[in-house]
Design an enzyme around this catalytic site. Sequence first.
Site, PDB file in Angstrom:
ATOM      1  N   ASP A  73      24.133  42.293  21.450  1.00 26.06           N
ATOM      2  CA  ASP A  73      24.710  42.721  22.720  1.00 26.06           C
ATOM      3  C   ASP A  73      25.981  43.525  22.451  1.00 26.06           C
ATOM      4  O   ASP A  73      26.688  43.276  21.475  1.00 26.06           O
ATOM      5  CB  ASP A  73      25.038  41.489  23.565  1.00 26.06           C
ATOM      6  CG  ASP A  73      25.417  41.819  24.994  1.00 26.06           C
ATOM      7  OD1 ASP A  73      26.560  42.292  25.208  1.00 26.06           O
ATOM      8  OD2 ASP A  73      24.598  41.608  25.902  1.00 26.06           O
ATOM      9  N   HIS A  85      28.689  43.406  23.930  1.00 29.31           N
ATOM     10  CA  HIS A  85      29.860  42.535  24.075  1.00 29.31           C
ATOM     11  C   HIS A  85      29.764  41.387  23.071  1.00 29.31           C
ATOM     12  O   HIS A  85      28.674  40.961  22.697  1.00 29.31           O
ATOM     13  CB  HIS A  85      29.927  41.968  25.497  1.00 29.31           C
ATOM     14  CG  HIS A  85      29.884  43.016  26.563  1.00 29.31           C
ATOM     15  ND1 HIS A  85      28.739  43.312  27.263  1.00 29.31           N
ATOM     16  CD2 HIS A  85      30.843  43.853  27.031  1.00 29.31           C
ATOM     17  CE1 HIS A  85      28.985  44.288  28.133  1.00 29.31           C
ATOM     18  NE2 HIS A  85      30.251  44.631  27.997  1.00 29.31           N
ATOM     19  N   ASP A 103      22.686  46.351  26.262  1.00 27.57           N
ATOM     20  CA  ASP A 103      23.712  47.193  26.870  1.00 27.57           C
ATOM     21  C   ASP A 103      24.479  48.057  25.877  1.00 27.57           C
ATOM     22  O   ASP A 103      25.410  48.760  26.259  1.00 27.57           O
ATOM     23  CB  ASP A 103      24.670  46.359  27.708  1.00 27.57           C
ATOM     24  CG  ASP A 103      25.065  45.050  27.036  1.00 27.57           C
ATOM     25  OD1 ASP A 103      24.696  44.840  25.870  1.00 27.57           O
ATOM     26  OD2 ASP A 103      25.744  44.245  27.683  1.00 27.57           O
ATOM     27  N   HIS A 156      27.856  34.441  26.689  1.00 27.01           N
ATOM     28  CA  HIS A 156      29.284  34.299  26.998  1.00 27.01           C
ATOM     29  C   HIS A 156      29.643  32.898  27.497  1.00 27.01           C
ATOM     30  O   HIS A 156      30.827  32.553  27.520  1.00 27.01           O
ATOM     31  CB  HIS A 156      29.708  35.303  28.078  1.00 27.01           C
ATOM     32  CG  HIS A 156      29.709  36.728  27.635  1.00 27.01           C
ATOM     33  ND1 HIS A 156      30.327  37.158  26.485  1.00 27.01           N
ATOM     34  CD2 HIS A 156      29.153  37.846  28.195  1.00 27.01           C
ATOM     35  CE1 HIS A 156      30.152  38.468  26.352  1.00 27.01           C
ATOM     36  NE2 HIS A 156      29.441  38.901  27.367  1.00 27.01           N
TER      37      HIS A 156
END
Length: 309
Positions: free
Chosen positions: A181, A183, A269, A144
């Site tokens: 991931d 996200h 995740d 990120h």
Amino acid sequence: MAAARRVGLVFDDRFLTHNTGLNLFGEQTPYPYAEPVPHVSKPALVGRAKHLMDLYGVTDQMVRIEPIVATDEQLLTYHTPEHLARVKTLSDGYGGDSGAGAPMGQGGDRVARLAAGGTIAAVDAVLRGEVDTAYALVRPPGHHAMADQGMGYCVFSNAVIAAKLAQQNHGVKKVLILDWDVHHGNGTQAAFWSNPSVLFISLHQEDLYPAGWGAVDQVGVDEGEGFTVNIPLPAGAGNAAYAAAYERLVIPIATQFNPDLVIVSAGQDASVFGPLARMSITTDGYRAMCEAMLGVADVCCGGKLVVTQ
């Protein structure tokens, strides 16, 4: 496994000292609990993974790779001087947020540099032929982090920096970065948005985090158009949906690109146990995804695969 591949491992106990604080989500006063709730990105995640690998003898079959502490010159291949200065100021003081939701404690600059350096070291070891593949079990994560700020628990963009240095120092022409991931890997997408030498593929839960990132129509611009591939999946998508995405999209696109190096940003995740999303990947699902990327690396670049946490 050891006979089939020489698999490298990057790990350092200092990763466990990265202090993300308590689970306050913007609040400044700790919740009045007898046992304060730790931040979601807590040291136990990486520590538990390494402990299980040790208990089951996995690490005994791996080649130890020592991480390096990333230098200013290495970090500046992507990040701005202002971001590096902010992280150092926080690290020398009492800690704080290195951007947008990327907390770090005192001394966190060195740990974040070690995480970036661990991914760099893994890539270097693979490209020098010291190992066939490598796993960088590092912390804090990176996908990120933007050029000018940390974001979403990530301080420095580990995979981005390692990919850029692979091209700069090893003559690698084309890099595939696959991000599974849950996200979206917005920092990685931003880094290579107009760069046709890096193919970025992200599978993630649709409209989760960060807001506005990871839609199908985000494909890159100028010379990089078509070299960003976003695969947003609906909440609840499990092993079968991911398998279909790999079969129909990831593997054909990746092999057509024919990279010289494959890097996986391996956030776990999307797991059925993950508290931050609503996907349902099991251990079998992750095994299948990893095997798929090993297959791509075997076909395209002699197995040169680096997985970074």
